[in-house]
Each structure stands twice: as structure tokens, then as C-alpha cells.
Write an enzyme that holds these catalytic residues in place. Sequence first.
Site, PDB file in Angstrom:
ATOM      1  N   GLU A 260      -3.013  -2.923  -2.516  1.00  0.00           N
ATOM      2  CA  GLU A 260      -4.155  -2.337  -1.796  1.00  0.00           C
ATOM      3  C   GLU A 260      -4.476  -0.933  -2.283  1.00  0.00           C
ATOM      4  OE1 GLU A 260      -3.445  -1.898   2.410  1.00  0.00           O
ATOM      5  OE2 GLU A 260      -5.491  -1.194   2.811  1.00  0.00           O
TER       6      GLU A 260
ATOM      7  N   HIS B  45      -8.699  -6.203   4.323  1.00  0.00           N
ATOM      8  CA  HIS B  45      -8.369  -5.418   5.503  1.00  0.00           C
ATOM      9  C   HIS B  45      -9.708  -5.029   6.099  1.00  0.00           C
ATOM     10  CE1 HIS B  45      -3.956  -3.938   4.891  1.00  0.00           C
ATOM     11  NE2 HIS B  45      -4.072  -5.250   5.010  1.00  0.00           N
TER      12      HIS B  45
ATOM     13  N   ASP C 283     -12.080   9.079   8.443  1.00  0.00           N
ATOM     14  CA  ASP C 283     -11.100   8.132   8.960  1.00  0.00           C
ATOM     15  C   ASP C 283     -11.471   6.725   8.501  1.00  0.00           C
ATOM     16  OD1 ASP C 283      -8.882   7.240  10.784  1.00  0.00           O
ATOM     17  OD2 ASP C 283     -10.568   6.101  11.579  1.00  0.00           O
TER      18      ASP C 283
ATOM     19  N   ASP D 241      -9.711  -3.020   1.417  1.00  0.00           N
ATOM     20  CA  ASP D 241      -9.814  -2.486   2.779  1.00  0.00           C
ATOM     21  C   ASP D 241     -11.205  -1.869   2.901  1.00  0.00           C
ATOM     22  OD1 ASP D 241      -9.748  -0.511   4.926  1.00  0.00           O
ATOM     23  OD2 ASP D 241      -7.583  -0.788   4.989  1.00  0.00           O
TER      24      ASP D 241
ATOM     25  N   LYS E 245      -7.047   2.611  -2.523  1.00  0.00           N
ATOM     26  CA  LYS E 245      -7.689   3.513  -1.572  1.00  0.00           C
ATOM     27  C   LYS E 245      -8.352   4.640  -2.345  1.00  0.00           C
ATOM     28  CE  LYS E 245      -6.566   5.766   2.836  1.00  0.00           C
ATOM     29  NZ  LYS E 245      -5.528   5.955   3.861  1.00  0.00           N
TER      30      LYS E 245
ATOM     31  N   ASP F  14      -7.357  -4.144  10.038  1.00  0.00           N
ATOM     32  CA  ASP F  14      -6.575  -2.918   9.850  1.00  0.00           C
ATOM     33  C   ASP F  14      -7.300  -1.740  10.490  1.00  0.00           C
ATOM     34  OD1 ASP F  14      -4.863  -0.952   9.101  1.00  0.00           O
ATOM     35  OD2 ASP F  14      -5.343  -1.003   6.962  1.00  0.00           O
TER      36      ASP F  14
ATOM     37  N   HIS G   2     -11.771   1.937   2.640  1.00  0.00           N
ATOM     38  CA  HIS G   2     -11.154   2.665   1.538  1.00  0.00           C
ATOM     39  C   HIS G   2     -12.083   2.996   0.385  1.00  0.00           C
ATOM     40  CE1 HIS G   2      -6.693   1.638   2.558  1.00  0.00           C
ATOM     41  NE2 HIS G   2      -7.342   2.234   3.540  1.00  0.00           N
TER      42      HIS G   2
ATOM     43  N   TRP H 158       0.871  -1.180   0.000  1.00  0.00           N
ATOM     44  CA  TRP H 158       0.000   0.000   0.000  1.00  0.00           C
ATOM     45  C   TRP H 158       0.904   1.224   0.000  1.00  0.00           C
ATOM     46  CZ3 TRP H 158      -0.224   4.039   3.610  1.00  0.00           C
ATOM     47  CH2 TRP H 158      -1.146   5.035   3.275  1.00  0.00           C
TER      48      TRP H 158
ATOM     49  N   ASP I 225     -10.063   3.886   9.705  1.00  0.00           N
ATOM     50  CA  ASP I 225      -9.446   2.863  10.552  1.00  0.00           C
ATOM     51  C   ASP I 225      -9.966   2.813  11.979  1.00  0.00           C
ATOM     52  OD1 ASP I 225      -7.281   1.879   8.646  1.00  0.00           O
ATOM     53  OD2 ASP I 225      -6.946   4.026   8.620  1.00  0.00           O
TER      54      ASP I 225
HETATM   55  C1  RNT Z   1      -3.729   2.690   4.734  1.00  0.00           C
HETATM   56  C2  RNT Z   1      -3.879   1.251   4.457  1.00  0.00           C
HETATM   57  C3  RNT Z   1      -2.786   0.390   4.994  1.00  0.00           C
HETATM   58  C4  RNT Z   1      -2.334   0.828   6.366  1.00  0.00           C
HETATM   59  C5  RNT Z   1      -1.305  -0.066   6.974  1.00  0.00           C
HETATM   60  C6  RNT Z   1      -0.689   0.541   8.184  1.00  0.00           C
HETATM   61  O1  RNT Z   1      -4.846   3.410   4.424  1.00  0.00           O
HETATM   62  O2  RNT Z   1      -5.116   0.791   4.933  1.00  0.00           O
HETATM   63  O3  RNT Z   1      -3.183  -0.926   4.967  1.00  0.00           O
HETATM   64  O4  RNT Z   1      -3.415   0.943   7.241  1.00  0.00           O
HETATM   65  O5  RNT Z   1      -0.372  -0.395   6.034  1.00  0.00           O
HETATM   66 ZN    ZN Z   2      -5.502  -1.318   4.875  1.00  0.00          ZN
END
Ligand code: RNT
Ligand code: ZN
Length: 425
Positions: free
Chosen positions: A232, A292, A300, A265, A234, A332, A268, A191, A302
Site C-alpha cells: 500500500e 482501502h 487527513d 487507499d 501513500k 480504512d 492516499h 503499509w 481517514d
Molecule cells: C495508513 C494506511 C494504513 C492504515 C492502517 C491502520 O495511511 O492507510 O492502511 O490506515 O494500516
Molecule cells: Zn489504508
Amino acid sequence: MNDSPTPSHIERAYALARERYAALGVDTEAALERLAQVSISLHCWQGDDVGGFENPDAALGGGLAVTGNYPGKPRNADELRQDLDKAYSLIPGRHRLNLHAIYAETGGRRVERTDLQPEHFARWVDWAKANGHGLDFNPTCFAHPLAASGFTLASYDERIRQFWIDHCIVCRRIGAYFGRELGTPCITNIWIPDGYKDTPADRLTPRLLLRDSLDRILAEKLDPAHNRDAVEGKLFGIGAESYTVGSHEFYLGYALTRGVMLCLDSGHFHPTETIADKLSAVLTYLDEVLLHVSRGVRWDSDHVVTLNDELQAIMQEVVRGGFLERVHIGLDFFDASINRVAAWVIGARNALRGLLMALLEPIETLRAYERRGDYTARLALQEEIRGLPFGAVWDAYCLRQGVPVGMAFLDEIKAYEATVLAQRG
Ligand code: RNT
Ligand code: ZN
């Protein structure tokens, strides 16, 4: 809290729940057996706010932000592993660990990211072997002076771009070392944060640069029994709101044409866009997908995973599609405003609970309704399922797996906080 149910309560409640599910044609024992085989990859970075040991005080950058300052943050790898051991002891089943390159142990020496070697992760491997964890890996393309421009693998600056290519190359070799040593393939996930805060004049060239960088990184053939690659995408990051080079479409095309894994993810995408619907679509063409599992809240991506509709929908798709072998589940999220060990445990237990709920669906009945066009019955049963005694099955699973049932896990975390975390300066 001493209101935890006794083993005999748990068994009795489970026996009733088992009958209730059996009446719908669902075998709870089969579901529990299947669940016990699933290994989730816990992300090491929840443990220390994505700090790592290279320079834990470096600004994260890359659009990543961890908020909170909960006491007891681990100060070194041994303390991080100690916290991980605690977390795993409260999560039913046997699970993997997902490492980032900045978690290298270099004995206090500054080792550039392009010079990282398997030996810098030997202690992680020893620990993983001793505890039966598989390992996954990630190059760290942020929190570094050469990522300060906001660009890494897609940089116009050839020196910067080469640096990150070289970093990813050594990371894949470290991934292969993990897989070889542990007898289970490591997924090395790339990523990068590259993107623009404001409207770009050229959306194409950075993507061509990224494609070229990835091709150079992946040129070395590694045994898929040891290392498998994932990419990955986003939608946007903090400070990169207008354009992200590595978007979902970019990597979908890349994964399809190069035969690598796509990483989805759940934080994302657009707020109302869920990855649940994407699984059957991308797995029509791709062999494997990395997840993820996260939770987006406004900007945000995460937050700690909760047992919400989205999580349930993702896990339903994994199970319904028969994708448990083809979807690698990783977590994640990062939250330093609550106990970090608890965050791992809550998120991981939720992911497993979502999975168990999916394994307990009377899916054949639902499908039969759907095929004969009885959408009324489909909706009625889908909603009825929400009220089934799922919790009794989960409690029985925790009991059998030797982990605390219900809120008892928090008692252990509170005790750990008092005896271990409180001692850290
Ligand atoms: C970032 C990605 C990635 C990170 C990690 C720390 O938006 O989700 O996976 O969260 O690599
Ligand atoms: Zn991620």
C-alpha cells in the site's frame, strides 16, 4: 425514531422502483443477487482508535492520528468482538474482518512483534469460523519504539530494518494460517510510514532498501489459496509531508514486477486525484487490487466513508470494468468523535450503497451512447440516473437481508450504547 417504513411500504416502493429500472433495461433482482455475494473487509481498527492490545496507550505515530474520545471504547478483544458483532448485524450481507498485528491476544504476556504466532490469533479464528467471516491481515509497522525514527522497512539502521522484515515474515505466516483455517485466502497488506518531514537529500536509497526488504519478506512462497500479499502506497503522512518512501509509483512497479497485489487507499493521493480512474489502468496489467475505501479531508486520509461522488465513481469503475472478482474491497478510516460502532456501520453501508448504485446503472445504454459519439445523451442519462429510486431498492435489500431499514439501525446503536457501551469504565 418510529418513522421507519413498514415491510409492506418497503415492498410496494420496491415494486415501483423495479418497474422504473426495468424500463431502462436494468434488472434490480440481478443487482441485489450480485450485491449479496460481495464481501467487504471491515477494518478492526475503527473499533478502538487503532489501539490494539499490545500497548493500547502507545503513541500511534507513523503519521496516523485518531481524534475524539467518544465513550464506550472496548477494553479488550472480547469487547471489540462484541462491538463488531453489533456492527455486522446492522450491515446487509456477509463480510470479512481486517486485523492488524497489534490485535494479537497474548494472554497478558509481552510478545515481541517478531515472535507473533498463529496461536496468538486463535480466538479471532474461532470467532471468524463461528460467524462466517473471512480474515485479512496487516503487519503493524508503527506504534513501536523501533518505529520511532519514522523508518521501518526502509531504515538505514540494519537492526531496525531486520526487525521489521522479521515482523512482516511472521505476519505472512499468520495470514496463511487464517486462509487455511477459514478456507478463504487472507490478504496480508504491508503499509509502512517511512518518510521525511522535509526535503530529502537522497530519495533513492531508502527505496532500494525498501525493495530489498520486501523481496526478503516475500521470499517465502506461500500458497495463494491461503495468503496473498498486497503493498500500500501513500502520498504523504502527518510529519512526513515531503517524502514517502513507499509512494504509489514505487509500489505499482513493485507489484507489477513481483506479481503481488497493489493496495489503493482512496485517501492516499492528491486531493483531486481519485483512485476510480486508476482501477482500469492498473488492472490492465495486474490480476488483483486491494482497495482501502476511505475519505480524505484536507491532510487527513481517514474520515468515515460517505456516499459522495468519489465513492460512487470508485464503485462504478469496479462494476463497469467487471472487476468485482479482482478488486478486494476493504475499508480504512478511524473516527473516535462519534459512536465507533456507528462509524463502521455508516461507512460499510455507504460502501454497499455505492456498489448497489453502480450495479443499477443502465450501463449498456450509456456505452452505446458513448460509442456512437452521443455525449449529450450520455450526460443526460448519467444525470437522470441520480434521480432514480435507488433508495427503495436499498431498503428492500436491507429488509431481505434482515437488517434494519433506514435510520432504524441507529436506534439499535443507541440502545447498544445505553446498555453495553455505557457500562465500560
Ligand atoms: C495508513 C494506511 C494504513 C492504515 C492502517 C491502520 O495511511 O492507510 O492502511 O490506515 O494500516
Ligand atoms: Zn489504508
